[in-house]
Design a protein around this motif. Structure first.
Motif: not given
Length: 424
Positions: A186, A188-189, A202, A205, A227, A229-231, A261
């Protein structure tokens, strides 16, 4: 926070060995046995010679140098049973079955050939060295006896084990299935593609490749990798895809701490999961989370820092995998510290370490520089993890500490320490 031992006990209480399956031995490398393997045959399957030479009958007494024998017959590897000629020797090649009535072999270099037949084969020999009963003979069942348990349930099949099974003619074995695991990163970066230039803010990973490699070595099959995003909604959808792929153990990295987040705990609650614990008295990796999903699947929420995720995998996930594979818990080595160490009491520390040999030849453990949880490079110099107990604060040189290999599938040997590699 809960103590490490309490956290591990709760994890293991949720684990039962997976049902066994039968597979061909030829494809069972690295699988874990679900049943003992009992030999149905002797190994070697017959008495045979360990040397090229001449088989003799000693009559239970030493034959002195100077004795002469007529050579009657020849026996090569692959020839069937043969009957000896009374009082004569038999030319014999390495691996050939010993003719009935003969009980010793004299190597070819320890005889003088006195005569040969028209084809150049020896027909009379003289001993140039004494021969004792049983010399250079490999007895039937000397390596493995029929009915002997040669491999125990819980054993991982390494190449040497497969060699033994092949020699015994074991065509199939009962093993545990590889544990189906999903890996969710997890943030978004995070950037997965190493060829993609990084935008401001960014990072690449690194957890995903490391955890995937270690999981494979620990007996798992990564059935889904993604992978996210922070959602929270995107995370839940990824989780559903992982479950649809058959994952029984799910790992995520990041989003388990206390930031805005860090949504994983609430997302799991929303799915009806039971949060068994969240936060452990360790360093690194304190925010680690363990939950059980509604379908019984195990969920590990690992912190996002690389070494925190490595510690979470090594000391929480890998013990669970061992339990699912029917393997016994690990036992740590106890080794002395090479130098004094200090730590904060109340937390169990997992330290990048290197086992090496002291000047007196004894194994000791060096705690490496660069213990921060974001620092990956010191792992290249490490060949072990050292564990500093919760109640410790000042540890003098020579203090005994628990030491584990980098992975639960391997064995830590001090001999693995490479003197050519200097610890930082």
């Amino acid at each position: 926070m809960i103590a490490y031992d309490d956290a591990l006990a709760r994890i293991l209480a949720a684990c039962s060995p997976l049902p066994a399956e039968t597979v061909a031995t030829s494809i069972a490398l690295a699988r874990v046995l679900a049943q003992d393997v009992v030999s149905a045959a002797d190994l070697p399957p017959f008495d045979n010679t360990a040397m090229d030479g001449f088989a003799l009958a000693t009559g239970g007494a030493e034959l002195a140098a100077g004795n002469e024998f007529v050579v009657a017959g020849s026996q090569a590897a692959g020839d069937g049973d043969a009957q000896a000629v009374v009082g004569a020797a038999c030319e014999i090649m390495t691996g050939a079955s010993l003719p009935a009535g003969l009980d010793a072999v004299v190597p070819v270099e320890q005889v003088a050939v006195l005569a040969r037949d028209g084809d150049g084969r020896p027909c009379r020999i003289r001993l140039q060295a004494a021969v004792v009963p049983g010399a250079h003979v490999r007895r039937r069942g000397q390596d493995v006896a029929r009915g002997q348990t040669v491999l125990r349930a819980g054993t991982r099949l390494v190449p040497a084990a497969r060699m033994l099974l092949a020699a015994l003619g074991v065509a199939e074995v009962a093993v545990r299935p590889q544990v189906p695991v999903a890996l969710l990163s997890t943030g978004r970066e995070l950037v997965d593609d190493p060829r993609q230039p990084l935008a401001p803010g960014q990072i690449r990973n690194s957890n995903g490749p490391y955890l995937g490699d270690r999981l494979a070595e620990a007996g798992a099959a990564v059935v889904h990798r993604e992978t996210v995003a922070d959602d929270p909604q995107a995370f839940v959808e990824a989780l559903q895809r992982a479950l649809a792929a058959g994952a029984q153990v799910l790992l995520s990295t990041g989003a388990v701490s206390m930031g805005r987040y860090d949504f994983v705990p609430d997302a799991l609650r929303g799915l009806g999961a039971e949060l068994v614990f969240h936060k452990v008295a360790i360093r690194p990796g304190k925010p680690l989370l363990f939950a059980r999903l509604r379908g019984g699947q195990l969920y590990f929420g690992l912190p996002g820092n690389p070494v925190s995720s490595a510690v979470g995998l090594r000391f929480f996930v890998e013990p669970a995998l061992r339990a699912l594979l029917g393997q016994a818990p690990e036992c740590a080595l106890q080794l002395p510290l090479a130098a004094p160490a200090r730590k904060k009491p109340g937390l169990r520390f997992f330290q990048k370490a290197r086992v090496a040999l002291a000047d007196d030849g004894r194994a000791q453990v060096q705690l490496l520089a660069g213990q921060e949880s974001f620092r990956i490079q010191p792992l290249l110099a490490a060949n072990a993890w050292a564990v500093l107990a919760e109640d410790a604060a000042e540890l003098p040189a020579g203090a005994m500490v628990a030491v584990y290999g980098l992975g639960a599938d391997g064995v830590l040997l001090a001999a693995q320490a490479d003197a050519a590699v200097e610890a930082p």
